[in-house]
Motif scaffolding. Structure first.
Motif, PDB file in Angstrom:
ATOM      1  N   ALA A  29      33.649  23.751  41.989  1.00 20.91           N
ATOM      2  CA  ALA A  29      34.357  24.730  42.825  1.00 20.91           C
ATOM      3  C   ALA A  29      33.954  26.153  42.466  1.00 20.91           C
ATOM      4  O   ALA A  29      33.566  26.439  41.331  1.00 20.91           O
ATOM      5  N   LYS A  30      34.046  27.036  43.438  1.00 20.08           N
ATOM      6  CA  LYS A  30      33.779  28.454  43.187  1.00 20.08           C
ATOM      7  C   LYS A  30      35.033  29.081  42.571  1.00 20.08           C
ATOM      8  O   LYS A  30      36.108  29.026  43.159  1.00 20.08           O
ATOM      9  N   SER A  31      34.909  29.663  41.399  1.00 20.95           N
ATOM     10  CA  SER A  31      36.051  30.333  40.773  1.00 20.95           C
ATOM     11  C   SER A  31      36.268  31.666  41.468  1.00 20.95           C
ATOM     12  O   SER A  31      35.300  32.335  41.813  1.00 20.95           O
ATOM     13  N   VAL A  32      37.514  32.047  41.636  1.00 19.68           N
ATOM     14  CA  VAL A  32      37.768  33.307  42.337  1.00 19.68           C
ATOM     15  C   VAL A  32      37.896  34.463  41.337  1.00 19.68           C
ATOM     16  O   VAL A  32      37.034  35.327  41.281  1.00 19.68           O
ATOM     17  N   PHE A  33      38.963  34.482  40.551  1.00 18.33           N
ATOM     18  CA  PHE A  33      39.179  35.569  39.587  1.00 18.33           C
ATOM     19  C   PHE A  33      38.863  36.942  40.191  1.00 18.33           C
ATOM     20  O   PHE A  33      38.137  37.744  39.616  1.00 18.33           O
ATOM     21  N   ASP A  34      39.436  37.172  41.376  1.00 21.81           N
ATOM     22  CA  ASP A  34      39.268  38.450  42.062  1.00 21.81           C
ATOM     23  C   ASP A  34      39.997  39.539  41.281  1.00 21.81           C
ATOM     24  O   ASP A  34      39.517  40.660  41.153  1.00 21.81           O
ATOM     25  N   ILE A  35      41.176  39.175  40.763  1.00 20.54           N
ATOM     26  CA  ILE A  35      41.935  40.107  39.929  1.00 20.54           C
ATOM     27  C   ILE A  35      42.329  39.387  38.646  1.00 20.54           C
ATOM     28  O   ILE A  35      42.236  38.164  38.576  1.00 20.54           O
ATOM     29  N   ASP A  36      42.755  40.149  37.643  1.00 16.88           N
ATOM     30  CA  ASP A  36      43.178  39.513  36.389  1.00 16.88           C
ATOM     31  C   ASP A  36      44.700  39.542  36.265  1.00 16.88           C
ATOM     32  O   ASP A  36      45.400  40.089  37.133  1.00 16.88           O
ATOM     33  N   SER A  37      45.213  38.948  35.184  1.00 19.78           N
ATOM     34  CA  SER A  37      46.668  38.783  35.078  1.00 19.78           C
ATOM     35  C   SER A  37      47.397  40.126  34.979  1.00 19.78           C
ATOM     36  O   SER A  37      48.511  40.275  35.480  1.00 19.78           O
ATOM     37  N   VAL A  38      46.760  41.121  34.330  1.00 20.40           N
ATOM     38  CA  VAL A  38      47.408  42.435  34.219  1.00 20.40           C
ATOM     39  C   VAL A  38      47.523  43.062  35.616  1.00 20.40           C
ATOM     40  O   VAL A  38      48.570  43.593  36.004  1.00 20.40           O
ATOM     41  N   GLN A  39      46.438  42.953  36.354  1.00 23.45           N
ATOM     42  CA  GLN A  39      46.451  43.500  37.717  1.00 23.45           C
ATOM     43  C   GLN A  39      47.453  42.756  38.599  1.00 23.45           C
ATOM     44  O   GLN A  39      48.168  43.366  39.398  1.00 23.45           O
ATOM     45  N   LEU A  40      47.527  41.427  38.421  1.00 23.10           N
ATOM     46  CA  LEU A  40      48.474  40.632  39.218  1.00 23.10           C
ATOM     47  C   LEU A  40      49.912  41.086  38.956  1.00 23.10           C
ATOM     48  O   LEU A  40      50.719  41.227  39.881  1.00 23.10           O
ATOM     49  N   LEU A  41      50.227  41.340  37.672  1.00 22.77           N
ATOM     50  CA  LEU A  41      51.577  41.797  37.331  1.00 22.77           C
ATOM     51  C   LEU A  41      51.871  43.136  38.008  1.00 22.77           C
ATOM     52  O   LEU A  41      52.948  43.343  38.570  1.00 22.77           O
ATOM     53  N   LYS A  42      50.893  44.020  37.962  1.00 17.77           N
ATOM     54  CA  LYS A  42      51.095  45.348  38.552  1.00 17.77           C
ATOM     55  C   LYS A  42      51.291  45.234  40.078  1.00 17.77           C
ATOM     56  O   LYS A  42      52.139  45.911  40.659  1.00 17.77           O
ATOM     57  N   ILE A  43      50.514  44.350  40.670  1.00 15.35           N
ATOM     58  CA  ILE A  43      50.611  44.149  42.112  1.00 15.35           C
ATOM     59  C   ILE A  43      51.985  43.544  42.455  1.00 15.35           C
ATOM     60  O   ILE A  43      52.651  43.968  43.397  1.00 15.35           O
ATOM     61  N   ALA A  44      52.412  42.550  41.649  1.00 13.44           N
ATOM     62  CA  ALA A  44      53.710  41.903  41.891  1.00 13.44           C
ATOM     63  C   ALA A  44      54.850  42.909  41.736  1.00 13.44           C
ATOM     64  O   ALA A  44      55.821  42.897  42.497  1.00 13.44           O
TER      65      ALA A  44
END
Ligand code: SF4
Ligand code: SF4
Lengths: 295, 225
Positions: free
Chosen positions: A123-138
């Motif tokens: 499968a193609k891995s996405v990892f468009d953003i990382d966990s720190v960025q995800l938290l900030k976005i959330a």
């Protein structure tokens, strides 16, 4: 209910993890109760919430959101786990809106295991953003805007959790990331499995000042083989020899009893340093109530 | 350079099925360094094709097959032979194959162009003739100034920008225990430079529109369009 409300009240917060089934849950009435719901039933009344993993170890299965919603319908409080491996920033934000719309109150934001560890290695891995960025976005979604600053018709209202690995070397690098997670929006932490109170102490000495609640992560070692397997194959975890030896010193039938004994010993030493426990029983959910009653 | 590996000969044979007269074009640029398409490998390929009853009409290795002018200059004197070829086999990267096709089209020739190599990316040579590694994915917005000259976009399996995942063990990446964790490398480098505090800064999500394919470089104006 948001776990943050419990932490704020000074509750010692207990969560236990289940992995969704590899299959769909079309009918919730009739038919066999799916494994993940059975495991949740085993810990009912003994934990505050149930973590629902997101295609854990990159093995394809029922999505964490669908399983979380089904558990909520059965009266459990799910912690919806979300990884950055399989979805880009559009899908992740959309799923956070979806989660809140479907009644989810808690999200655990993770990077995710790499694709090659699972059952769809090509499968193609996405990892468009990382966990720190995800938290900030959330956090932004909670405040009424998407990551591009566009206004939402209705904000989300999600408690945001994150993970930290106390075993990590160099620890300061792991804690640097932990601080970034807190700044980004993490309100509580669950740790990777730890089997050495000294390792925990080393971390909490430095994290006390952060002022965020931490739940001690517990992976129950079910056999000496599993201990050895984890040391060889699960990155970032160290199962000490004494546990492998003790698990090997009893007959197969007595392993659960031994595991309870070992886990209780660790919990008793680590409990004063944390604000909660997070069990990852890997199929042995039935021993969580035994441990909780004995505490 | 662009890294390449040879395709299995059976696959090449299959691609050339039905074409008897074949021209072979290598590349004395990157493919030569990778020992996959330089003059030596072109000669070896010619031998193999002959053993497989192909009629090789000519074989050569332009200095850089991905430069239109260099490939054209190499082919201009061979026009008659080229016209007699039923297929052209290129031992070069995917770019070299497409430039060759372009050159043939510019000549007004419709000859199938086949590829004999697999391209594996922008690769940097560490030990000549032995080892090259991938270090840059041409993201269009270089952040090496922030990360001690070590690229997390490429060298971290998960392209993490704000620090390591929890999976590194003994300094190695959770994805491959033979490979160093990029973030531990970055951290140690930043400590050595006395700049580890810089890693505390939040790194915003990358602007992947800068990697939107296919990119065009306006060389005159030195910009992507
Ligand atoms: S950040 Fe990495 S991928 Fe982007 S240009 Fe720099 S080295 Fe290349
Ligand atoms: S172990 Fe290091 S290099 Fe590997 S994915 Fe995690 S952070 Fe990236």
């Amino acid at each position: 209910m948001k776990l943050t409300e419990l932490f704020d009240k000074g509750e010692f917060v207990i969560t236990s993890e289940v992995g969704p089934v590899k299959g769909c849950l079309r009918s919730k009435d009739g038919g066999a109760v799916p494994q993940c719901a059975q495991e949740a039933e085993m810990v009912r009344g003994h934990v505050h919430a149930i973590n629902v993993t997101d295609n854990q170890s990159a093995v394809m299965r029922l999505g964490s959101l669908a399983a979380s919603v089904r558990l909520k319908e059965r009266g459990f409080e799910p912690v919806y786990q979300m990884t950055c491996r399989d979805r880009n920033r559009i899908a992740l934000q959309s799923d956070l809106l979806g989660a809140c719309s479907l009644g989810i109150d808690n999200v655990l934001c993770l990077t995710g295991d790499y694709t090659s560890l699972g059952d769809h290695k090509s499968a193609k891995s996405v990892f468009d953003i990382d966990s720190v960025q995800l938290l900030k976005i959330a956090k932004g979604l909670n405040e009424g805007r998407d990551m591009m600053g566009n206004a939402l018709t209705q904000s989300t209202n999600l408690a945001l959790g994150a993970v930290v690995n106390p075993n990590f070397e160099p620890l300061d690098l792991q804690l640097l990331k932990m601080e970034k997670k807190i700044e980004a929006g993490a309100e509580f932490f669950q740790t990777q499995a730890v089997y050495d109170p000294a390792v925990f102490e080393r971390m909490t000495k430095k994290t006390e000042k952060f002022g965020v609640p931490i739940q001690y992560g517990i992976v129950i070692v079910k056999s000496p083989q599993m201990g050895k397997f984890m040391n060889e194959n699960v990155s970032g975890v160290n199962v000490p020899d004494w546990i492998i030896k003790e698990m090997g010193s009893v007959s197969k039938e007595d392993r659960k009893k031994k595991a309870v004994e070992i886990t209780l010993k660790l919990i008793r030493e680590i409990k004063p340093m944390v604000q909660g426990l997070h069990f990852m029983p890997l199929g042995w959910s039935d021993i969580v109530p035994i441990i909780m009653k004995a505490l | 350079m662009i890294g390449t590996t040879p395709k299995p000969f059976e696959e090449i044979s299959h691609a050339l099925k039905g074409y008897e007269k074949v021209a072979v074009i290598g590349c004395d640029g990157c493919a030569k360094v990778c020992m996959t398409g330089g003059s030596d490998q072109v000669s070896q390929m010619v031998e193999k094709l002959k053993e497989n009853s192909k009629n090789v009409v000519f074989a050569l290795s332009p200095e850089r097959t991905c430069y239109v002018d260099k490939t054209k200059a190499a082919l201009d004197p061979l026009m008659d032979k080229l016209k007699s070829a039923q297929a052209v086999l290129v031992l070069g990267c995917g770019g070299a194959v497409q430039i060759t096709r372009q050159v043939l089209e510019n000549y007004g020739l419709t000859i199938p162009v086949k590829v004999g190599l697999d391209s594996v990316g922008h690769i940097d040579t560490l030990i000549m003739g032995e080892l090259a590694i991938e270090q840059c994915q041409e993201c269009g917005e270089c952040i090496l100034n922030e990360t001690g000259g070590i690229c997390p976009v490429t060298k971290c399996a998960k392209s993490l920008l704000n620090g390591p995942c929890g999976g590194a063990q003994n300094g190695k990446c959770e994805v491959d225990s033979e490979r160093d964790c990029a973030w531990i490398l970055i951290y140690n480098r930043m400590i050595a430079l006395g700049e580890s505090d810089k890693l505390r800064r939040f790194m915003a999500p990358k602007d992947y529109s800068k990697m939107a394919k296919p990119r065009r470089l306006n060389i005159k104006e030195r910009r992507v369009e």
